[in-house]
Motif scaffolding. Structure first.
Motif, PDB file in Angstrom:
ATOM      1  N   PRO A  99      -8.203   0.514  10.385  1.00  0.00           N
ATOM      2  CA  PRO A  99      -8.725  -0.857  10.493  1.00  0.00           C
ATOM      3  C   PRO A  99      -9.346  -1.322   9.188  1.00  0.00           C
ATOM      4  O   PRO A  99      -9.473  -0.553   8.219  1.00  0.00           O
ATOM      5  CB  PRO A  99      -9.784  -0.732  11.593  1.00  0.00           C
ATOM      6  N   GLN A 100      -9.750  -2.584   9.154  1.00  0.00           N
ATOM      7  CA  GLN A 100     -10.430  -3.109   7.972  1.00  0.00           C
ATOM      8  C   GLN A 100     -11.706  -2.315   7.722  1.00  0.00           C
ATOM      9  O   GLN A 100     -12.349  -1.825   8.633  1.00  0.00           O
ATOM     10  CB  GLN A 100     -10.778  -4.585   8.170  1.00  0.00           C
ATOM     11  N   ARG A 101     -12.054  -2.228   6.457  1.00  0.00           N
ATOM     12  CA  ARG A 101     -13.250  -1.503   6.002  1.00  0.00           C
ATOM     13  C   ARG A 101     -13.171  -0.032   6.345  1.00  0.00           C
ATOM     14  O   ARG A 101     -14.183   0.639   6.550  1.00  0.00           O
ATOM     15  CB  ARG A 101     -14.542  -2.114   6.561  1.00  0.00           C
ATOM     16  N   PHE A 102     -11.960   0.494   6.502  1.00  0.00           N
ATOM     17  CA  PHE A 102     -11.683   1.926   6.507  1.00  0.00           C
ATOM     18  C   PHE A 102     -12.028   2.662   7.803  1.00  0.00           C
ATOM     19  O   PHE A 102     -11.534   3.749   8.025  1.00  0.00           O
ATOM     20  CB  PHE A 102     -12.379   2.639   5.341  1.00  0.00           C
ATOM     21  N   LEU A 175      -1.824  -0.361   8.684  1.00  0.00           N
ATOM     22  CA  LEU A 175      -2.922  -0.462   7.723  1.00  0.00           C
ATOM     23  C   LEU A 175      -3.379  -1.910   7.635  1.00  0.00           C
ATOM     24  O   LEU A 175      -2.629  -2.772   7.186  1.00  0.00           O
ATOM     25  CB  LEU A 175      -2.468   0.032   6.342  1.00  0.00           C
ATOM     26  N   ASP A 176      -4.613  -2.178   8.066  1.00  0.00           N
ATOM     27  CA  ASP A 176      -5.133  -3.541   8.105  1.00  0.00           C
ATOM     28  C   ASP A 176      -5.964  -3.821   6.855  1.00  0.00           C
ATOM     29  O   ASP A 176      -7.102  -3.385   6.740  1.00  0.00           O
ATOM     30  CB  ASP A 176      -5.976  -3.751   9.370  1.00  0.00           C
ATOM     31  N   GLU A 177      -5.370  -4.513   5.911  1.00  0.00           N
ATOM     32  CA  GLU A 177      -6.003  -4.883   4.633  1.00  0.00           C
ATOM     33  C   GLU A 177      -6.675  -3.673   3.971  1.00  0.00           C
ATOM     34  O   GLU A 177      -7.862  -3.692   3.664  1.00  0.00           O
ATOM     35  CB  GLU A 177      -7.009  -6.012   4.841  1.00  0.00           C
ATOM     36  N   PRO A 178      -5.920  -2.605   3.719  1.00  0.00           N
ATOM     37  CA  PRO A 178      -6.526  -1.392   3.152  1.00  0.00           C
ATOM     38  C   PRO A 178      -6.998  -1.547   1.721  1.00  0.00           C
ATOM     39  O   PRO A 178      -7.791  -0.734   1.250  1.00  0.00           O
ATOM     40  CB  PRO A 178      -5.385  -0.370   3.244  1.00  0.00           C
ATOM     41  N   THR A 179      -6.513  -2.556   1.009  1.00  0.00           N
ATOM     42  CA  THR A 179      -6.851  -2.678  -0.415  1.00  0.00           C
ATOM     43  C   THR A 179      -7.846  -3.788  -0.708  1.00  0.00           C
ATOM     44  O   THR A 179      -8.102  -4.082  -1.870  1.00  0.00           O
ATOM     45  CB  THR A 179      -5.575  -2.946  -1.240  1.00  0.00           C
ATOM     46  N   VAL A 180      -8.430  -4.404   0.327  1.00  0.00           N
ATOM     47  CA  VAL A 180      -9.351  -5.502   0.079  1.00  0.00           C
ATOM     48  C   VAL A 180     -10.619  -4.974  -0.599  1.00  0.00           C
ATOM     49  O   VAL A 180     -11.171  -3.945  -0.224  1.00  0.00           O
ATOM     50  CB  VAL A 180      -9.702  -6.242   1.391  1.00  0.00           C
ATOM     51  N   VAL A 205       5.721   1.915   7.885  1.00  0.00           N
ATOM     52  CA  VAL A 205       4.408   1.355   7.549  1.00  0.00           C
ATOM     53  C   VAL A 205       4.412  -0.153   7.748  1.00  0.00           C
ATOM     54  O   VAL A 205       5.301  -0.856   7.251  1.00  0.00           O
ATOM     55  CB  VAL A 205       4.021   1.685   6.093  1.00  0.00           C
ATOM     56  N   LEU A 206       3.407  -0.647   8.482  1.00  0.00           N
ATOM     57  CA  LEU A 206       3.111  -2.080   8.547  1.00  0.00           C
ATOM     58  C   LEU A 206       1.754  -2.271   7.907  1.00  0.00           C
ATOM     59  O   LEU A 206       0.747  -1.730   8.379  1.00  0.00           O
ATOM     60  CB  LEU A 206       3.090  -2.586   9.986  1.00  0.00           C
ATOM     61  N   LEU A 207       1.722  -3.003   6.803  1.00  0.00           N
ATOM     62  CA  LEU A 207       0.511  -3.133   5.985  1.00  0.00           C
ATOM     63  C   LEU A 207       0.180  -4.611   5.811  1.00  0.00           C
ATOM     64  O   LEU A 207       1.019  -5.395   5.374  1.00  0.00           O
ATOM     65  CB  LEU A 207       0.745  -2.464   4.634  1.00  0.00           C
ATOM     66  N   SER A 208      -1.027  -4.998   6.186  1.00  0.00           N
ATOM     67  CA  SER A 208      -1.435  -6.398   6.014  1.00  0.00           C
ATOM     68  C   SER A 208      -2.246  -6.538   4.732  1.00  0.00           C
ATOM     69  O   SER A 208      -2.974  -5.624   4.333  1.00  0.00           O
ATOM     70  CB  SER A 208      -2.270  -6.878   7.204  1.00  0.00           C
TER      71      SER A 208
END
Length: 597
Positions: A99-102, A175-180, A205-208
């Motif tokens: 999820p977001q923020r790891f 992966l929900d916004e893993p690089t934000v 992989v589905l990556l947002s």
């Protein structure tokens, strides 16, 4: 009835994930928010599919629906042959989800986080030791298993979150916004891990992401905006749809901001964006080949060259077409933010041998630089480089341990409060009062800066009109879209007509159109003499700056114009390096020097 096995699901379908006519809405107070509207797409096995769009596009809602954490209002989702609405536990047992923020427990160590996720995912203890070793080597965290997760850098947290999602070695990884919020080097490291999983293990992989440059790294992209599907396909398809419509204009006799403003006024220019010392333009669909005498008739020594289209060009064209902006419409120039600006020879921001210690740890080491009036100065660096500490000192929120520091003519060692009265500050997170209305926030900040009566009313009216906030003046700030929150935050930062403006990751998560509108305002302020310092992880935004400083481990590695810094990374193999190439090259060279020492 037996559920289909993972193996059977893989064999009987070309898709690991199938979304069919999904809609989902939420109630926020008295307001109904349609997060997703009749979305359909599929994700093929063994590919990286990008879910692309700004904050509020519906990416996280889609992820949570696919994992079975939410139920759709209508439509269906099949994940590896399982129905997400009725078989969520089966799905959660065979996929990986970050999820977001790891999704980490920051008061646990790296090893304790791994153990917890292994317990939750039912991983046999007999195989854990080998799995942990492989994951820690892949994430380069072997030496940090005893460290608290909360004490890791942003990039290390990112890689630990990914490792926790991979403990069971899933066939489908979400992966929900893993690089934000992480630096370009950490983003590259994560992408290297993702493609290693795809190549060596056949992981789907589905990556947002809100970073449009990351779309170029995907096999397939799904473009979302305001809960609707804009387009889908290979990145090259959208990029090449702009073939023959993208150009770069240079004019040494005028500033790049003035050149951009003039080009943007042309009805045949769909988009005009500063890129280093040139302005990149996208022509409208039916426009003839551009002629400088028509586009910028009063500018001499100008030059125009064809450049290849980028994915972002295609996305912006889609958004503008959807919003009926195929012919550019540009608001009137920003009214002057301050009537008290005077030109002088002294720098507005002056930093001399600045150091900040936290106990035995040195966060900023003997840093020196200056910023003249009217310059847009970018402060870049990897996570943990010292940017935030530097920013807090410059804003008068943190005293330096040693060295000299002045902003707007005030020595921050002795008169931090006086300096803050001359500074405008916009933080990375929305830092206004979410339970107050738009106009109540404006009134609060005008009074906090000593603006009362007629003067305060005039500034509030200025902000409502200049930032197009009048129609939502009574709306609760916390319910606004990210783009409107951004406008309001900038308006509040400018209420007292500051001479200096500090922007900390100001456009994180907003869509490309909102980002362009924001920078139009910033460029106008700079043209009027306001001095601006900005931190950002968007390398595109670094190109908008007049000069940049790149930091690592508390030190400044280099200072120069975007063109000068990119030239440092030029090689025979890479004749036209991007700003990201230059950033990564400098950081990696610094790390190698540290190892050698």
């Amino acid at each position: 009835m037996l559920m289909p096995t993972l193996e059977n699901a893989v064999q009987t379908s070309d898709s690991a994930l199938e979304i069919s006519g999904i809609s989902k809405s939420f109630h926020v107070g008295q307001r109904k928010v349609e997060a997703l509207r009749n979305i359909s797409f599929s994700v093929k096995h063994g590919e990286v599919t990008g879910l692309i769009g700004p904050d509020g596009a519906g990416k996280t809602t889609l992820m949570r629906l696919a994992v079975g954490l939410l139920l759709p209002d209508s439509g269906s989702i099949s994940v590896l042959g399982h129905d997400a609405a009725t078989q969520s536990l089966a799905i959660q047992s065979v996929i990986g989800y970050m999820p977001q923020r790891f999704g980490l427990y920051e008061d646990l160590t790296v090893q304790e986080n791994l153990d917890l996720y292994a317990d939750l995912q039912g991983v046999p203890k007999s195989i854990r030791k080998e799995r942990y070793r492989d994951l820690m080597q892949m994430a380069e965290l072997t030496a940090f298993t005893g460290r608290l997760a909360g004490q890791l850098s942003g990039g290390m947290k990112q890689k630990l979150g990914l490792a926790c999602a991979l403990i069971r070695q899933p066939s489908l990884l979400l992966l929900d916004e893993p690089t934000v919020g992480v630096d370009p080097l950490s983003r590259r490291e994560l992408w290297a891990i993702v493609y290693r999983l795809v190549k060596e293990q056949g992981t789907t992989v589905l990556l947002s992401t809100a970073y449009l440059d990351e779309a170029e790294r995907c096999n397939h992209v799904i473009l979302l905006h305001d809960g609707q599907l804009l387009n889908q396909g290979a990145p090259a398809e959208l990029r090449e749809s702009l073939h023959g419509r993208t150009f770069a204009v240079t004019a040494p006799d005028v500033s790049k901001r003035a050149l951009q403003a003039q080009l943007a006024q042309s009805p045949s220019v769909l988009d005009a964006l500063i890129q280093g010392e040139q302005v990149r333009i996208v022509m409208t669909k039916d426009a003839p080949l551009p002629e400088l005498g028509v586009l910028i008739p009063n500018v001499s020594n100008a030059e125009i060259n064809v450049v290849p289209p980028r994915f972002e060009d295609g996305f912006v064209a889609l958004l503008k077409t959807k919003n009926n902006l195929e012919t550019s419409t540009h608001p009137a120039p920003l009214v002057q933010a301050s009537a008290n600006l005077t030109t002088g020879t002294n720098p507005v921001i002056d930093v001399q041998n600045l150091t900040r210690r936290f106990g035995s740890f040195i966060a900023v080491k003997n840093v020196t630089f200056s910023v003249p009036q009217g310059e847009v100065f970018g402060l870049l660096g990897a996570n943990g480089a010292g940017k935030s500490t530097m920013f807090r000192m410059l804003c008068g929120l943190l005293p330096p341990s040693s060295g000299k520091l002045s902003v707007a003519g005030v020595d921050l060692r002795y008169a931090a409060a006086a300096a803050r009265a001359r500074i405008g500050y916009m933080s990375q997170k929305f830092s206004l009062y979410g339970n107050l209305s738009v106009v109540e926030n404006l009134r609060f900040f005008s009074s906090a800066y000593g603006l009362f009566g007629k003067q305060g009313d005039e500034r509030i009216d200025w902000a409502l009109q200049e930032f197009d906030l009048a129609s939502i003046a009574d709306a609760v700030s916390g319910d606004l879209s990210l783009g409107y929150k951004q406008r309001l935050a900038l308006a509040c930062a400018l209420m007292h007509e500051p001479k200096t403006l500090f922007l900390d990751e100001p456009t994180s998560g907003v869509d490309p159109l909102a980002r362009r509108e924001f920078w139009r305002r910033i460029n106008m302020l700079a043209e009027q003499g306001v001095t601006i310092m900005v931190t950002t992880h968007f390398m595109e935004e670094a190109e908008y700056c007049d000069r940049l400083a790149i930091m690592a481990a508390g030190e400044i590695l280099t200072i120069g114009t975007p063109t000068e810094i990119k030239s440092k990374a030029r090689t025979t193999a890479l004749p036209e390096p991007t700003m990201e190439d230059a950033f990564v090259s400098l950081i990696e060279a610094h790390e190698m020097q540290g190892v050698a020492a």
